[in-house]
Write a protein that holds these residues in place. Structure first.
Motif, PDB file in Angstrom:
ATOM      1  N   UNK A 184      -5.639  -0.937   9.401  1.00  0.00           N
ATOM      2  CA  UNK A 184      -6.231  -2.080   8.693  1.00  0.00           C
ATOM      3  C   UNK A 184      -5.248  -3.251   8.635  1.00  0.00           C
ATOM      4  N   UNK A 185      -3.985  -2.954   8.348  1.00  0.00           N
ATOM      5  CA  UNK A 185      -2.974  -4.011   8.228  1.00  0.00           C
ATOM      6  C   UNK A 185      -2.817  -4.771   9.543  1.00  0.00           C
ATOM      7  N   UNK A 186      -2.855  -4.047  10.663  1.00  0.00           N
ATOM      8  CA  UNK A 186      -2.726  -4.675  11.975  1.00  0.00           C
ATOM      9  C   UNK A 186      -3.946  -5.542  12.288  1.00  0.00           C
ATOM     10  N   UNK A 187      -5.099  -5.077  11.888  1.00  0.00           N
ATOM     11  CA  UNK A 187      -6.352  -5.775  12.199  1.00  0.00           C
ATOM     12  C   UNK A 187      -6.537  -7.034  11.366  1.00  0.00           C
ATOM     13  N   UNK A 188      -6.225  -6.946  10.069  1.00  0.00           N
ATOM     14  CA  UNK A 188      -6.446  -8.104   9.188  1.00  0.00           C
ATOM     15  C   UNK A 188      -5.405  -9.184   9.496  1.00  0.00           C
ATOM     16  N   UNK A 189      -5.779 -10.434   9.407  1.00  0.00           N
ATOM     17  CA  UNK A 189      -4.852 -11.521   9.729  1.00  0.00           C
ATOM     18  C   UNK A 189      -4.789 -12.546   8.600  1.00  0.00           C
ATOM     19  N   UNK A 190      -4.864 -12.054   7.340  1.00  0.00           N
ATOM     20  CA  UNK A 190      -4.895 -12.975   6.200  1.00  0.00           C
ATOM     21  C   UNK A 190      -3.609 -12.992   5.383  1.00  0.00           C
ATOM     22  N   UNK A 191      -3.002 -11.815   5.171  1.00  0.00           N
ATOM     23  CA  UNK A 191      -1.867 -11.721   4.259  1.00  0.00           C
ATOM     24  C   UNK A 191      -0.795 -10.786   4.827  1.00  0.00           C
ATOM     25  N   UNK A 192       0.423 -10.898   4.328  1.00  0.00           N
ATOM     26  CA  UNK A 192       1.432  -9.888   4.676  1.00  0.00           C
ATOM     27  C   UNK A 192       1.127  -8.572   3.986  1.00  0.00           C
ATOM     28  N   UNK A 193       1.264  -7.480   4.727  1.00  0.00           N
ATOM     29  CA  UNK A 193       0.961  -6.147   4.193  1.00  0.00           C
ATOM     30  C   UNK A 193       2.155  -5.225   4.446  1.00  0.00           C
ATOM     31  N   UNK A 194       2.613  -4.578   3.385  1.00  0.00           N
ATOM     32  CA  UNK A 194       3.658  -3.565   3.517  1.00  0.00           C
ATOM     33  C   UNK A 194       3.062  -2.196   3.213  1.00  0.00           C
ATOM     34  N   UNK A 195       3.575  -1.183   3.871  1.00  0.00           N
ATOM     35  CA  UNK A 195       3.117   0.192   3.665  1.00  0.00           C
ATOM     36  C   UNK A 195       4.325   1.060   3.360  1.00  0.00           C
ATOM     37  N   UNK A 214       0.827  -1.195   0.000  1.00  0.00           N
ATOM     38  CA  UNK A 214       0.000   0.000   0.000  1.00  0.00           C
ATOM     39  C   UNK A 214       0.865   1.250   0.000  1.00  0.00           C
ATOM     40  N   UNK A 215       0.396   2.295  -0.678  1.00  0.00           N
ATOM     41  CA  UNK A 215       1.164   3.537  -0.799  1.00  0.00           C
ATOM     42  C   UNK A 215       0.265   4.725  -0.467  1.00  0.00           C
ATOM     43  N   UNK A 216       0.354   5.261   0.742  1.00  0.00           N
ATOM     44  CA  UNK A 216      -0.503   6.371   1.146  1.00  0.00           C
ATOM     45  C   UNK A 216      -0.133   7.685   0.471  1.00  0.00           C
ATOM     46  N   UNK A 217      -1.147   8.496   0.215  1.00  0.00           N
ATOM     47  CA  UNK A 217      -0.928   9.826  -0.357  1.00  0.00           C
ATOM     48  C   UNK A 217      -1.042  10.920   0.699  1.00  0.00           C
ATOM     49  N   UNK A 218      -1.547  10.563   1.878  1.00  0.00           N
ATOM     50  CA  UNK A 218      -1.666  11.509   2.995  1.00  0.00           C
ATOM     51  C   UNK A 218      -1.287  10.785   4.284  1.00  0.00           C
ATOM     52  N   UNK A 219      -1.060  11.541   5.345  1.00  0.00           N
ATOM     53  CA  UNK A 219      -0.758  10.934   6.636  1.00  0.00           C
ATOM     54  C   UNK A 219      -1.986  10.241   7.214  1.00  0.00           C
ATOM     55  N   UNK A 220      -3.176  10.782   6.920  1.00  0.00           N
ATOM     56  CA  UNK A 220      -4.413  10.127   7.369  1.00  0.00           C
ATOM     57  C   UNK A 220      -4.547   8.757   6.715  1.00  0.00           C
ATOM     58  N   UNK A 221      -4.151   8.680   5.458  1.00  0.00           N
ATOM     59  CA  UNK A 221      -4.214   7.408   4.740  1.00  0.00           C
ATOM     60  C   UNK A 221      -3.186   6.423   5.307  1.00  0.00           C
ATOM     61  N   UNK A 222      -1.993   6.925   5.637  1.00  0.00           N
ATOM     62  CA  UNK A 222      -0.982   6.062   6.251  1.00  0.00           C
ATOM     63  C   UNK A 222      -1.516   5.436   7.532  1.00  0.00           C
TER      64      UNK A 222
END
Length: 580
Positions: free
Chosen positions: A428-439, A414-422
């Protein structure tokens, strides 16, 4: 203009001139070198503590050995300012107008005294083993030496190198520069082993190096020129593997660097009188502060979450987590492979690992990203800093992270365009437990923003409609270039959200409504986001223009020049679109 025409260093054009000096003259030279390091770093920033600590050892090396025939491989090579001054490049410290004439790491394009472009840790011994074997094969007799710090010894490749160095049939010297410090505090069992050696003046029977077969030597004061000259003379031309363990003081000659080692490993420009940086502090939230706030909230909520870091807490502002929540922080040392595998193990046991990795160092852990995390589809969360085009050394570029992560199965990037998006992406990445997520943490200026979506399980592009042209600007590029290009062209502006998961429905619609689709990314083009879009739209009746960095190593080139060379200014992109 030369600031110090009276300096003895002005008479040193190379090691041959150094060999004529007395011990007292070399001690004077050491003081001059330290003054120049401090003056230049104060003016423009750079590595400080490592260079101040290695001065005497560097002088002694070039006094005893016959470089460039004899070869020394400097691990990381961030401690080679004294080496450069003694090998014909002193003007780059003596004359402020020539400060930019040399790169901050060893560079074979710059001098025959440099053998590699090196900027990552733990590689020196392995490189030296290959050089020694080639020397043997070709009938040579030159001395081969690798100088590695105790911090770099926390990296796995150092042990692979040692394992092979120990069985070299002829000359190979490994110098362990032990200053009891990495970038941050050293970690792991190596700390215990080296302390036992120092405390016993090298005499303890619990010696891991002799156990491997090395002829072990110890120097208690590696900042004493005569001691170092004697030690180097004793190992020169010896026909078997030797490990020379030297005890040095990181930051020697500048008390603030001794008192606060982590803060002075690398410094921004600063005032020598006060030791305060002259670079204004950023106001308001940053990419780092947002990530730290999320971590603190989850830790204080009692969740089984941990911040994992490979020896660079300062890069992320992790010191508060480290000090306030020690049970929720783990530093593996300069060992990115271990950090990723460690995170995989934690995820498998049900904890929430949040990896903090720097783009340029992450490439050292590529196999673990694939084999241990992706192939097992483990829910590791990874925050990637430093990803994007920059004017740094070619050893520290951050333009490959998308290519590495985005092209592995199961990873979501994932690539945020704002700090709110980051923040929303991290939650979301912390909550979901299905896949590896990079930001991909922003490295350029991005706005604070608001109203970010809270669910990224299915990527849906955010589109501000326009006419004839659609501009897909990923992450930092949305605010930096995308907005300006879209405004000048009256184009649709698209936030793609992910570097590797495409919103195909949105792309289908954009392809039917527009004549040209532009992609802009802060990464190398080959294997990147834009090529994925272009490949998907290959059979559609729309022209696709991709913008990113060419597949080249830039080296200390200003960012403005890199952008211009890749036609990544607003006016250049607009011109290209109109021509298309």
């Amino acid at each position: 203009m030369n600031k110090h025409p009276e300096y003895l260093l002005n008479k040193i054009s190379g090691p041959k001139d150094l060999k004529k000096l007395s011990i007292s003259q070399m001690e004077q030279l050491a003081k001059e070198i330290r003054t120049l390091i401090l003056e230049k770093d104060a003016a423009e920033g750079g590595h400080l503590g490592p260079d101040l600590g290695i001065v005497e050892a560097t002088i002694a090396y070039h006094y005893v050995f016959d470089a460039p025939k004899d070869k020394i491989i400097w691990d990381v090579s961030h401690q080679t300012y004294p080496h450069k001054m003694l090998t014909g490049r002193a003007e780059a410290w003596l004359d402020p107008d020539k400060y930019e004439d040399v790169t901050p790491y060893t560079n074979p394009d710059e001098s025959p005294y440099d053998y590699y472009a090196v900027g990552h840790t733990s590689t020196s011994i392995a490189l030296a083993t290959g050089m020694a074997k080639a020397r043997d094969l070709m009938g040579g007799h030159e001395n081969i030496m690798a100088l590695i710090g105790d911090g770099s010894m926390t990296g796995g490749l150092a042990y692979e190198g040692l394992n092979n160095a120990a069985i070299e049939k002829h000359n190979l010297v490994v110098v362990v520069n032990d200053n009891q410090m990495s970038i941050d505090d050293n970690v792991g069992g190596l700390v215990t082993a080296l302390k036992k050696l120092r405390d016993s003046n090298g005499e303890t029977k619990e010696n891991p190096f002799t156990a491997m077969g090395f002829d072990y030597r110890y120097v208690a004061d590696g900042n004493d020129i005569k001691s170092m000259i004697d030690a180097f003379k004793a190992v020169k031309d010896v026909d078997h593997p030797i490990l020379l363990h030297i005890n040095t003081l990181k930051g020697k000659g500048y008390q603030p660097a001794i008192d606060h080692e982590e803060a002075h490993h690398w410094v921004m420009p600063f005032d020598l009188k006060t030791d305060k940086t002259t670079v204004p502090a950023l106001e308001g939230p940053t990419a780092n502060s947002v990530a730290m706030d999320v971590m603190k909230e989850h830790i204080e909520n009692g969740e089984k979450i941990i911040a994992i870091n490979a020896a660079i807490p300062g890069v992320f502002g992790l010191d508060e987590i480290k000090n306030k929540y020690p049970e929720n922080y783990h530093d593996v040392g300069i060992a990115e492979q271990e950090s990723v595998a460690f995170a995989a193990g934690m995820a498998k046991e049900g904890a929430v690992p949040v990896l903090f990795e720097n783009s340029t160092f992450l490439q050292r852990a590529f196999d673990q990203l694939s084999h241990d995390v992706a192939a097992n589809d483990l829910p590791v969360v990874m925050m990637v800093a430093g990803g994007g085009m920059s004017g740094t050394s070619k050893t520290h570029l951050g333009v490959f992270d998308q290519v590495m992560i985005s092209n592995l199965p199961n990873w979501i990037y994932l690539a945020p365009t704002t700090l709110a998006e980051e923040k929303a992406m991290m939650e979301w990445a912390i909550k979901q437990r299905k896949h590896p997520v990079a930001i991909k943490m922003p490295t350029k200026h991005v706005p604070v923003g608001e109203n970010a979506t809270s669910d990224y399980a299915k990527i849906k592009y955010n589109i501000k409609p326009g006419k004839d042209v659609a501009v897909l600007a990923l992450g930092d590029m949305y605010d930096m270039l995308g907005k300006g290009v879209a405004e000048k062209l009256g184009a649709s502006l698209v936030n793609p959200i992910s570097a590797n998961i495409l919103d195909k429905d949105a792309l289908d619609k954009l392809a039917t409504e527009n004549k040209v689709i532009v992609t802009i990314e802060d990464n190398t083009l080959d294997g990147g986001f834009g090529e994925k879009v272009a490949s998907y739209l290959g059979d559609k009746n729309v022209k696709v223009l991709n913008y990113g960095q060419k597949r080249v190593y830039t080296d200390q080139i200003p960012l403005k020049e890199i952008l211009k060379d890749n036609r990544m200014t607003v006016d250049q992109i607009v011109e290209d679109v109109k021509n298309a």
